[in-house]
Design a protein around this motif. Structure first.
Motif, PDB file in Angstrom:
ATOM      1  N   LEU A   1     -21.832 -10.123   7.214  1.00  0.00           N
ATOM      2  CA  LEU A   1     -22.159  -9.903   5.802  1.00  0.00           C
ATOM      3  C   LEU A   1     -22.904  -8.594   5.617  1.00  0.00           C
ATOM      4  CD1 LEU A   1     -23.320 -13.349   4.373  1.00  0.00           C
ATOM      5  CD2 LEU A   1     -21.357 -11.996   3.668  1.00  0.00           C
ATOM      6  N   ALA A   2     -23.906  -8.366   6.461  1.00  0.00           N
ATOM      7  CA  ALA A   2     -24.680  -7.128   6.373  1.00  0.00           C
ATOM      8  C   ALA A   2     -23.785  -5.921   6.613  1.00  0.00           C
ATOM      9  CB  ALA A   2     -25.821  -7.164   7.386  1.00  0.00           C
ATOM     10  N   GLY A   3     -22.892  -6.032   7.596  1.00  0.00           N
ATOM     11  CA  GLY A   3     -21.982  -4.932   7.872  1.00  0.00           C
ATOM     12  C   GLY A   3     -21.019  -4.679   6.730  1.00  0.00           C
ATOM     13  N   SER A   4     -20.560  -5.747   6.081  1.00  0.00           N
ATOM     14  CA  SER A   4     -19.637  -5.600   4.947  1.00  0.00           C
ATOM     15  C   SER A   4     -20.303  -4.864   3.796  1.00  0.00           C
ATOM     16  CB  SER A   4     -19.151  -6.978   4.484  1.00  0.00           C
ATOM     17  OG  SER A   4     -18.477  -7.656   5.516  1.00  0.00           O
ATOM     18  N   PHE A   5     -21.531  -5.241   3.495  1.00  0.00           N
ATOM     19  CA  PHE A   5     -22.254  -4.567   2.416  1.00  0.00           C
ATOM     20  C   PHE A   5     -22.529  -3.114   2.781  1.00  0.00           C
ATOM     21  CE2 PHE A   5     -23.093  -8.736   0.620  1.00  0.00           C
ATOM     22  CZ  PHE A   5     -23.153  -8.466  -0.734  1.00  0.00           C
ATOM     23  N   LEU A   6     -22.838  -2.869   4.054  1.00  0.00           N
ATOM     24  CA  LEU A   6     -23.112  -1.503   4.488  1.00  0.00           C
ATOM     25  C   LEU A   6     -21.861  -0.633   4.358  1.00  0.00           C
ATOM     26  CD1 LEU A   6     -25.119   0.469   5.692  1.00  0.00           C
ATOM     27  CD2 LEU A   6     -24.438  -0.296   7.973  1.00  0.00           C
ATOM     28  N   ILE A   7     -20.717  -1.171   4.755  1.00  0.00           N
ATOM     29  CA  ILE A   7     -19.463  -0.421   4.623  1.00  0.00           C
ATOM     30  C   ILE A   7     -19.161  -0.139   3.150  1.00  0.00           C
ATOM     31  CG2 ILE A   7     -16.960  -0.580   4.918  1.00  0.00           C
ATOM     32  CD1 ILE A   7     -17.485  -2.132   7.507  1.00  0.00           C
ATOM     33  N   LEU A   8     -19.391  -1.137   2.295  1.00  0.00           N
ATOM     34  CA  LEU A   8     -19.156  -0.949   0.865  1.00  0.00           C
ATOM     35  C   LEU A   8     -20.064   0.137   0.306  1.00  0.00           C
ATOM     36  CD1 LEU A   8     -17.614  -1.950  -1.616  1.00  0.00           C
ATOM     37  CD2 LEU A   8     -19.410  -3.653  -1.960  1.00  0.00           C
ATOM     38  N   ILE A   9     -21.303   0.179   0.753  1.00  0.00           N
ATOM     39  CA  ILE A   9     -22.240   1.220   0.306  1.00  0.00           C
ATOM     40  C   ILE A   9     -21.759   2.596   0.747  1.00  0.00           C
ATOM     41  CG2 ILE A   9     -24.560   2.150   0.687  1.00  0.00           C
ATOM     42  CD1 ILE A   9     -25.567  -0.740   0.757  1.00  0.00           C
ATOM     43  N   LEU A  10     -21.294   2.705   1.971  1.00  0.00           N
ATOM     44  CA  LEU A  10     -20.811   3.994   2.479  1.00  0.00           C
ATOM     45  C   LEU A  10     -19.567   4.457   1.728  1.00  0.00           C
ATOM     46  CD1 LEU A  10     -21.347   3.495   6.324  1.00  0.00           C
ATOM     47  CD2 LEU A  10     -22.781   4.742   4.701  1.00  0.00           C
ATOM     48  N   VAL A  11     -18.656   3.522   1.450  1.00  0.00           N
ATOM     49  CA  VAL A  11     -17.461   3.874   0.667  1.00  0.00           C
ATOM     50  C   VAL A  11     -17.863   4.341  -0.732  1.00  0.00           C
ATOM     51  CG1 VAL A  11     -15.380   2.954  -0.418  1.00  0.00           C
ATOM     52  CG2 VAL A  11     -15.920   2.338   1.945  1.00  0.00           C
ATOM     53  N   GLY A  12     -18.801   3.618  -1.354  1.00  0.00           N
ATOM     54  CA  GLY A  12     -19.289   4.025  -2.663  1.00  0.00           C
ATOM     55  C   GLY A  12     -19.954   5.385  -2.638  1.00  0.00           C
ATOM     56  N   THR A  13     -20.688   5.677  -1.563  1.00  0.00           N
ATOM     57  CA  THR A  13     -21.343   6.978  -1.430  1.00  0.00           C
ATOM     58  C   THR A  13     -20.325   8.106  -1.388  1.00  0.00           C
ATOM     59  OG1 THR A  13     -23.184   5.972  -0.204  1.00  0.00           O
ATOM     60  CG2 THR A  13     -22.898   8.349   0.002  1.00  0.00           C
ATOM     61  N   VAL A  14     -19.274   7.912  -0.611  1.00  0.00           N
ATOM     62  CA  VAL A  14     -18.226   8.930  -0.510  1.00  0.00           C
ATOM     63  C   VAL A  14     -17.553   9.154  -1.865  1.00  0.00           C
ATOM     64  CG1 VAL A  14     -15.999   9.485   0.526  1.00  0.00           C
ATOM     65  CG2 VAL A  14     -17.810   8.501   1.939  1.00  0.00           C
ATOM     66  N   LEU A  15     -17.235   8.069  -2.557  1.00  0.00           N
ATOM     67  CA  LEU A  15     -16.560   8.196  -3.851  1.00  0.00           C
ATOM     68  C   LEU A  15     -17.458   8.875  -4.882  1.00  0.00           C
ATOM     69  CD1 LEU A  15     -14.756   4.730  -4.102  1.00  0.00           C
ATOM     70  CD2 LEU A  15     -13.738   6.962  -3.578  1.00  0.00           C
ATOM     71  N   LEU A  16     -18.730   8.514  -4.899  1.00  0.00           N
ATOM     72  CA  LEU A  16     -19.651   9.110  -5.870  1.00  0.00           C
ATOM     73  C   LEU A  16     -19.983  10.564  -5.528  1.00  0.00           C
ATOM     74  CD1 LEU A  16     -22.138   6.145  -6.440  1.00  0.00           C
ATOM     75  CD2 LEU A  16     -20.402   6.985  -8.018  1.00  0.00           C
ATOM     76  N   SER A  17     -19.718  10.960  -4.283  1.00  0.00           N
ATOM     77  CA  SER A  17     -19.974  12.347  -3.876  1.00  0.00           C
ATOM     78  C   SER A  17     -18.842  13.282  -4.265  1.00  0.00           C
ATOM     79  CB  SER A  17     -20.179  12.415  -2.355  1.00  0.00           C
ATOM     80  OG  SER A  17     -21.277  11.630  -1.953  1.00  0.00           O
ATOM     81  N   LEU A  18     -17.703  12.716  -4.647  1.00  0.00           N
ATOM     82  CA  LEU A  18     -16.567  13.545  -5.030  1.00  0.00           C
ATOM     83  C   LEU A  18     -16.858  14.298  -6.332  1.00  0.00           C
ATOM     84  CD1 LEU A  18     -13.637  11.035  -4.343  1.00  0.00           C
ATOM     85  CD2 LEU A  18     -14.430  12.897  -2.868  1.00  0.00           C
ATOM     86  N   PRO A  19     -16.410  15.544  -6.434  1.00  0.00           N
ATOM     87  CA  PRO A  19     -16.630  16.312  -7.673  1.00  0.00           C
ATOM     88  C   PRO A  19     -16.081  15.617  -8.915  1.00  0.00           C
ATOM     89  CG  PRO A  19     -15.878  17.755  -5.906  1.00  0.00           C
ATOM     90  CD  PRO A  19     -15.763  16.354  -5.390  1.00  0.00           C
ATOM     91  N   VAL A  20     -14.970  14.867  -8.752  1.00  0.00           N
ATOM     92  CA  VAL A  20     -14.375  14.194  -9.893  1.00  0.00           C
ATOM     93  C   VAL A  20     -15.270  13.083 -10.432  1.00  0.00           C
ATOM     94  CG1 VAL A  20     -13.151  12.457  -8.522  1.00  0.00           C
ATOM     95  CG2 VAL A  20     -12.208  13.176 -10.723  1.00  0.00           C
TER      96      VAL A  20
END
Length: 454
Positions: free
Chosen positions: A29-48
């Motif tokens: 569970l902790a790993g799943s949330f961590l992966i989701l946070i990292l994916v969200g970080t990458v998406l929010l870092s995009l210029p778009v």
């Protein structure tokens, strides 16, 4: 089903030997949330995703806050995020709120696949259930109630806000705030959160209704739908309904009484507006994070009251965090039993099991220690008013998001502490302990002794 916990070092050694990673359900569970946070970080870092550029750390903090449905922000979602960025933010809130595991299980069931034993253990941990047979029903119930409640709120808010806005914009705003409210995230696209709607009864009751329903827990909502009679409701359902009503009304009365004489908050509003604003703020303090008044202008006594409500939180299997209302009620019953010198802890004509009492005490102790550690660290890094630091730390741990305008001015170490508290608070302190430790049953029995207490 018994929990199977594997120490991280053991898991690593098994992975080296077998080529397969073995981990406990809480660790997954902790790993799943961590992966989701990292994916969200990458998406929010995009210029778009950015209307006004911000750094990778701000994106990480925003993603963590969204996935943990907290609401503390280093950016302004309304002005700094593009439409794509706001959509990503809302998706992170929805997945983090009703649960990453819920989506995964429903996807598996939809494909007609059988849920494996390991997946069942993960689901039991996520749903706080003991019966494997109820996994499918619980997962579908979570999704059904989420869609129905959020859909109804979106419809009402769209029609209400359409009076002063275009239909498209009203719909987008309604969708964002309905999802944010039901998932107890407290994110808002309005300046000052909900302060502009302090005297709006429709917006007030729709938003707070979503917050309360999301915080009750899906098992409570399902029980109410199935039985629809007070006498046939499950014991836990009746406990949660009574506890929620009493806590909200008591907090509402106290907050209104304290802040009614504050010209910078409720004092500037008419009587009806004071009541609506006080109700919104107290309900939001149960881990939702919306603000109907300027939190920075609250009296210290009001801040302390809201901090206590944040610590208690909502119900089990809900979008809320905190130590949970049932935990708080059980602890009150334990204190009452001790004062009355009763051997058994009785609550609403039922005896509370010793295992439940031990879990409640452990959860209270671990949560209290984590909050105290967070307060100590932030106080060490910052020269800020103590009550503001306490409220900020509690807001992060309880994933509430009510902040006295402190988050953005904190130093980097303090912001990292807040991120860790948000992550731990969403997973649950005991879940974190389970994921890091190994549970073994000892066959050794030791003689009892008496330790002087008090």
């Amino acid at each position: 089903m018994a929990r199977i916990n594997i120490h991280p070092l053991q898991a690593y050694r098994q992975a080296r030997r077998t080529g397969q990673l073995q981990a406990s359900p809480p660790a997954v569970l902790a790993g799943s949330f961590l992966i989701l946070i990292l994916v969200g970080t990458v998406l929010l870092s995009l210029p778009v995703a950015q209307r006004h550029p911000f750094g990778m750390f701000e994106a990480l903090f925003t993603a963590t806050s969204a996935v943990t449905v907290t609401g503390l922000m280093l950016i302004d979602p309304a002005t700094d995020l593009s439409f794509f960025g706001q959509a990503v933010l809302l998706a992170l809130v929805q997945i983090g709120g009703i649960g990453f595991v819920t989506f995964a299980i429903i996807a598996t069931l939809t494909l007609g696949r059988r849920v494996s034993l390991k997946y069942q253990a993960l689901a039991l941990e996520a749903f706080n259930q003991t019966s494997v047979a109820r996994i499918r029903q619980t997962a579908l119930t979570v999704l059904k109630f989420s869609l129905v409640i959020e859909g109804a709120a979106i419809l009402i808010l769209t029609l209400w806000w359409w009076r002063h806005d275009s239909l498209e914009h009203a719909f987008l705003l309604a969708g964002f705030h309905a999802v944010s409210a039901f998932n107890n995230a407290g994110l808002s696209l309005f300046p000052g959160s909900l302060a502009g709607f302090a005297q709006d009864p429709v917006t007030t009751f729709v938003i707070t209704g979503c917050v309360i329903l999301g915080g009750l827990g899906f098992s409570v909502l399902a029980d109410i739908q199935q039985k629809r009679s007070w006498t046939t409701l499950a014991y836990y359902t009746r406990l949660m309904l009574i506890g929620t009503l009493v806590l909200n009304l008591a907090g509402f009365a106290l907050f209104w009484l304290i802040e009614a004489r504050n010209p910078n908050t409720l004092g500037a509003l008419p009587a009806a507006g004071q009541g609506l604003a006080a109700w919104t703020q107290v309900v939001a303090a149960r881990t939702a994070g919306f603000a109907s008044v300027d939190v920075d202008q609250l009296y210290d006594s009001s801040r302390f009251l809201l901090t206590g409500l944040m610590f208690i939180g909502g119900g089990s299997l809900s979008t809320a965090s905190g130590i949970k209302l049932a935990t708080f009620i059980v602890l009150l019953a334990v204190v009452r039993a001790y004062i009355l010198q009763r051997k058994e802890v009785v609550l609403m004509h039922r005896t509370i099991a010793p295992e439940t009492i031990h879990k409640a005490l452990a959860l209270m102790m671990v949560s209290g220690l984590l909050v105290c550690l967070g307060i100590f660290l932030v106080s060490l890094f910052e020269d800020m008013p103590f009550i503001a630091v306490v409220m900020e730390v509690m807001s992060a741990f309880s994933t509430t998001g009510i902040s006295p305008d402190l988050t953005r001015v904190l130093s980097l170490p303090s912001q990292i502490v807040l991120m860790l508290l948000m992550f731990v608070g969403r997973l649950g302190p005991l879940t974190l302990v389970y994921s890091l430790g190994t549970q073994r049953r000892s066959r050794v029995r030791y003689p009892e002794t008496v330790v002087q207490i008090g």
